[in-house]
Design a protein around this motif. Structure first.
Motif, short mmCIF file in Angstrom:
data_model
loop_
_atom_site.label_atom_id
_atom_site.label_comp_id
_atom_site.label_asym_id
_atom_site.label_seq_id
_atom_site.Cartn_x
_atom_site.Cartn_y
_atom_site.Cartn_z
N ARG A 124 -3.93 11.29 -7.55
CA ARG A 124 -4.83 10.35 -7.13
C ARG A 124 -4.85 9.21 -7.68
NH1 ARG A 124 -9.12 14.17 -7.09
NH2 ARG A 124 -8.62 14.60 -5.11
N ARG B 187 -1.86 7.05 -6.66
CA ARG B 187 -2.26 6.96 -5.07
C ARG B 187 -3.30 5.51 -5.01
NH1 ARG B 187 0.85 6.15 -1.39
NH2 ARG B 187 1.57 8.16 -2.06
N ARG B 188 -4.30 5.51 -5.70
CA ARG B 188 -5.28 4.49 -5.68
C ARG B 188 -4.68 3.20 -6.07
NH1 ARG B 188 -10.85 6.10 -5.45
NH2 ARG B 188 -11.45 4.52 -6.98
N ALA C 73 -1.41 2.52 -5.80
CA ALA C 73 -0.36 2.06 -4.75
C ALA C 73 -1.34 1.58 -3.57
CB ALA C 73 0.32 3.34 -4.33
N ASN C 74 -2.52 2.11 -3.25
CA ASN C 74 -3.18 1.82 -2.01
C ASN C 74 -3.72 0.00 -2.27
OD1 ASN C 74 -2.91 4.02 -0.67
ND2 ASN C 74 -4.98 4.74 -1.13
N ALA C 75 -3.95 -0.26 -3.64
CA ALA C 75 -4.47 -1.47 -4.17
C ALA C 75 -3.29 -2.43 -4.22
CB ALA C 75 -5.21 -1.36 -5.38
N GLY C 76 -2.11 -2.06 -4.35
CA GLY C 76 -0.80 -2.86 -4.33
C GLY C 76 -0.46 -2.85 -5.63
N ALA D 64 4.47 2.53 -3.92
CA ALA D 64 3.73 3.44 -2.99
C ALA D 64 4.52 4.74 -3.01
CB ALA D 64 3.63 2.86 -1.54
N GLU E 114 5.83 8.14 -4.18
CA GLU E 114 5.36 9.28 -5.06
C GLU E 114 6.55 10.41 -5.12
OE1 GLU E 114 1.91 12.48 -5.84
OE2 GLU E 114 1.30 10.89 -4.37
N ASP F 190 0.44 12.82 -0.61
CA ASP F 190 -0.41 12.15 -1.20
C ASP F 190 -1.23 12.88 -2.12
OD1 ASP F 190 -2.37 13.74 0.09
OD2 ASP F 190 -2.99 12.05 1.47
N ARG G 2 -8.13 7.95 -0.19
CA ARG G 2 -7.73 6.33 -0.08
C ARG G 2 -9.08 5.54 -0.04
NH1 ARG G 2 -3.74 9.25 2.32
NH2 ARG G 2 -1.70 8.62 1.95
N SER G 3 -8.97 4.53 -0.73
CA SER G 3 -10.13 3.38 -0.80
C SER G 3 -9.98 2.29 0.20
CB SER G 3 -10.19 2.94 -2.56
OG SER G 3 -9.50 3.71 -3.35
#
Length: 79
Positions: free
Chosen positions: A53, A56-57, A59-62, A66, A68, A73, A78-79
């Motif tokens: 987690r 992934r967070r 990766a979602n924030a760049g 991304a 894994e 996931d 996902r935020s």
């Protein structure tokens, strides 16, 4: 002020098999307030859900790649 890089890395190793009554979320947020991403490589296939987690967070924030290694996931939010 958030934790330093060393403290964030040490905290990332503290995730247990459950969320421990919300303590895991507190730990995740403490790690995320650090100056740099703690996980610089994707977690392996045997990593716990909280490490996946956290990855992934990031990766979602760049902040990290991304991809894994473990696939999927990992139940990430996902935020």
């Amino acid at each position: 002020m958030g934790p330093g890089e060393e403290a964030g890395g040490a905290r990332a190793g503290c995730f247990g098999p459950d969320d421990c009554y919300g303590v895991a979320w507190l730990l995740l947020h403490l790690i995320e307030t650090g100056p740099n991403p703690v996980l610089t490589e994707p977690p392996d296939a045997h990593a716990g859900p909280w490490r996946r987690r956290l990855w992934r967070r990031g990766a979602n924030a760049g902040l990290v790649m991304a991809e894994e290694a473990g696939g999927g996931d990992g139940g990430a939010i996902r935020s």
